[in-house]
Design an enzyme around this catalytic site. Structure first.
Site, short mmCIF file in Angstrom:
data_model
loop_
_atom_site.label_atom_id
_atom_site.label_comp_id
_atom_site.label_asym_id
_atom_site.label_seq_id
_atom_site.Cartn_x
_atom_site.Cartn_y
_atom_site.Cartn_z
NE ARG A 1 15.04 67.31 40.96
CZ ARG A 1 14.56 67.69 39.70
NH1 ARG A 1 13.32 68.48 39.94
NH2 ARG A 1 14.86 67.25 38.59
NE ARG B 1 8.40 62.95 38.62
CZ ARG B 1 9.46 63.84 38.38
NH1 ARG B 1 10.44 63.74 38.40
NH2 ARG B 1 8.74 65.06 38.48
CD GLU C 1 10.04 75.69 41.90
OE1 GLU C 1 10.58 75.64 40.77
OE2 GLU C 1 9.81 74.68 42.71
CG ASN D 1 6.15 63.76 35.99
OD1 ASN D 1 5.30 64.68 36.66
ND2 ASN D 1 7.40 64.02 35.59
CG HIS E 1 7.39 71.01 40.78
ND1 HIS E 1 8.32 71.14 39.82
CD2 HIS E 1 7.88 71.70 41.81
CE1 HIS E 1 9.25 72.04 40.16
NE2 HIS E 1 8.68 72.52 41.44
CB THR F 1 11.50 63.75 34.20
OG1 THR F 1 12.46 64.54 34.96
CG2 THR F 1 10.33 64.59 33.84
CG PHE G 1 6.85 69.54 27.26
CD1 PHE G 1 6.82 69.97 28.48
CD2 PHE G 1 8.18 68.98 26.82
CE1 PHE G 1 7.98 70.16 29.12
CE2 PHE G 1 9.37 69.26 27.42
CZ PHE G 1 9.25 69.87 28.73
CE LYS H 1 4.69 67.93 38.20
NZ LYS H 1 5.32 67.50 36.97
CE1 TYR I 1 6.96 72.46 35.72
CE2 TYR I 1 4.67 72.62 35.92
CZ TYR I 1 5.72 72.05 36.20
OH TYR I 1 5.64 70.85 37.03
P1 GTP Z 1 9.42 69.01 37.50
O1 GTP Z 1 9.82 68.64 39.28
O2 GTP Z 1 7.97 68.64 37.42
O3 GTP Z 1 10.01 70.30 37.31
O4 GTP Z 1 10.05 67.78 37.07
P2 GTP Z 1 11.45 67.62 36.41
O5 GTP Z 1 12.30 68.51 37.09
O6 GTP Z 1 11.72 66.15 36.61
O7 GTP Z 1 11.27 67.73 34.97
P3 GTP Z 1 11.55 69.06 34.10
O8 GTP Z 1 11.64 70.29 34.92
O9 GTP Z 1 12.42 68.77 32.91
O10 GTP Z 1 10.04 69.00 33.37
C1 GTP Z 1 8.98 69.68 34.08
C2 GTP Z 1 7.80 69.02 33.84
O11 GTP Z 1 7.27 68.91 32.46
C3 GTP Z 1 7.99 67.56 34.21
O12 GTP Z 1 7.92 67.06 35.30
C4 GTP Z 1 6.82 66.92 33.18
O13 GTP Z 1 5.52 66.78 33.97
C5 GTP Z 1 6.72 68.00 31.98
N1 GTP Z 1 7.21 67.06 30.94
C6 GTP Z 1 8.93 67.01 30.74
N2 GTP Z 1 9.05 66.66 29.41
C7 GTP Z 1 7.94 66.23 28.97
C8 GTP Z 1 7.53 65.76 27.75
O14 GTP Z 1 8.34 65.32 27.00
N3 GTP Z 1 5.84 65.61 27.48
C9 GTP Z 1 5.21 66.19 28.41
N4 GTP Z 1 3.73 65.96 28.06
N5 GTP Z 1 5.45 66.63 29.51
C10 GTP Z 1 6.86 66.58 29.73
MG MG Z 2 11.86 70.71 36.81
#
Ligand code: GTP
Ligand code: MG
Length: 138
Positions: free
Chosen positions: A85, A102, A126, A112, A115, A91, A57, A9, A49
Site C-alpha cells: 500500500r 501511482r 483475493e 490508477n 490494486h 488512490t 463509480f 491494472k 469489486y
Molecule cells: P484498490 O487497491 O484498487 O482497491 O484501490 P484503493 O484501495 O486505493 O481504493 P478503493 O478501494 O477506495 O477504490 C477501489 C478502486 O476504485 C480505486 O483503486 C479506483 O480504481 C476506483 N475508484 C475509487 N474512487 C473512484 C472515483 O471516484 N472514480 C472512479 N472512476 N474510480 C474510483
Molecule cells: Mg481498495
C-alpha cells in the site's frame, strides 16, 4: 512473512508498465511468488469489486478493469500488505507521495495503475479468488 494480492491494472498494462511496476515491488523487498496475465470478465470484476457495488463509480470501475488484460500477482515479504500500500501511494495520484507507483504512473483516481489488498482477510480472499494453492511458489 506475509502475502498480499496485487493487480497491475489496464491503464498500466496498456502502456507497457508491467516491468517498471514489478521493479518497484522488488526494490522494496517484495517477492513475486505468483503472476499471470488475464483478461478479466465482467462477472469477475463485479464480484472482485463487490464491496463498491453501491458506489457511483462502480460501473465505470468494472468497465475499466475489463478494458485490457491485467496482471494478477501474489507478493510476499515482511509486512507485505502495508508495504505494498505504501509503494502504491494514495488512490488519487494527485495525493500520492513522490516516488510511489501511482504518483509516477497513474492517470486518474480511476485509472490508477495498481490494486493492492487492504487487510489480511481481503488478501487471503483475493488470492484464493485468482490463484490455486499450487500456483503460489514461495
Ligand atoms: P484498490 O487497491 O484498487 O482497491 O484501490 P484503493 O484501495 O486505493 O481504493 P478503493 O478501494 O477506495 O477504490 C477501489 C478502486 O476504485 C480505486 O483503486 C479506483 O480504481 C476506483 N475508484 C475509487 N474512487 C473512484 C472515483 O471516484 N472514480 C472512479 N472512476 N474510480 C474510483
Ligand atoms: Mg481498495
Amino acid at each position: 512473512i506475509q502475502r498480499t494480492f496485487s493487480i497491475i491494472k489496464p491503464d498500466a498494462t496498456k502502456r507497457n508498465l508491467t516491468g517498471a511496476i514489478v521493479a518497484k515491488f522488488e526494490e522494496a523487498g517484495l517477492r513475486v511468488i505468483a503472476s499471470k496475465r488475464i483478461q478479466m470478465t465482467l462477472a469477475q470484476a463485479q464480484v472482485f469489486y463487490g464491496v463498491h457495488k453501491d458506489r457511483p463509480f462502480f460501473g465505470e470501475l468494472c468497465d475499466f478493469m475489463i478494458s485490457e488484460p491485467v496482471v494478477v500477482q501474489v507478493l510476499e515479504g515482511e509486512n507485505a500488505i502495508a508495504k505494498n500500500r505504501e509503494i502504491m501511494g494514495a488512490t488519487n495520484p494527485a495525493d500520492a507521495a513522490p516516488g510511489t507507483i501511482r504518483a509516477e504512473f497513474a492517470l486518474s483516481v480511476g485509472e490508477n495503475s495498481v490494486h493492492g489488498s487492504d487487510a489480511p482477510e481481503t488478501a487471503a480472499a483475493e488470492i484464493a479468488y485468482f490463484f490455486s494453492g499450487l500456483e503460489l511458489v514461495g
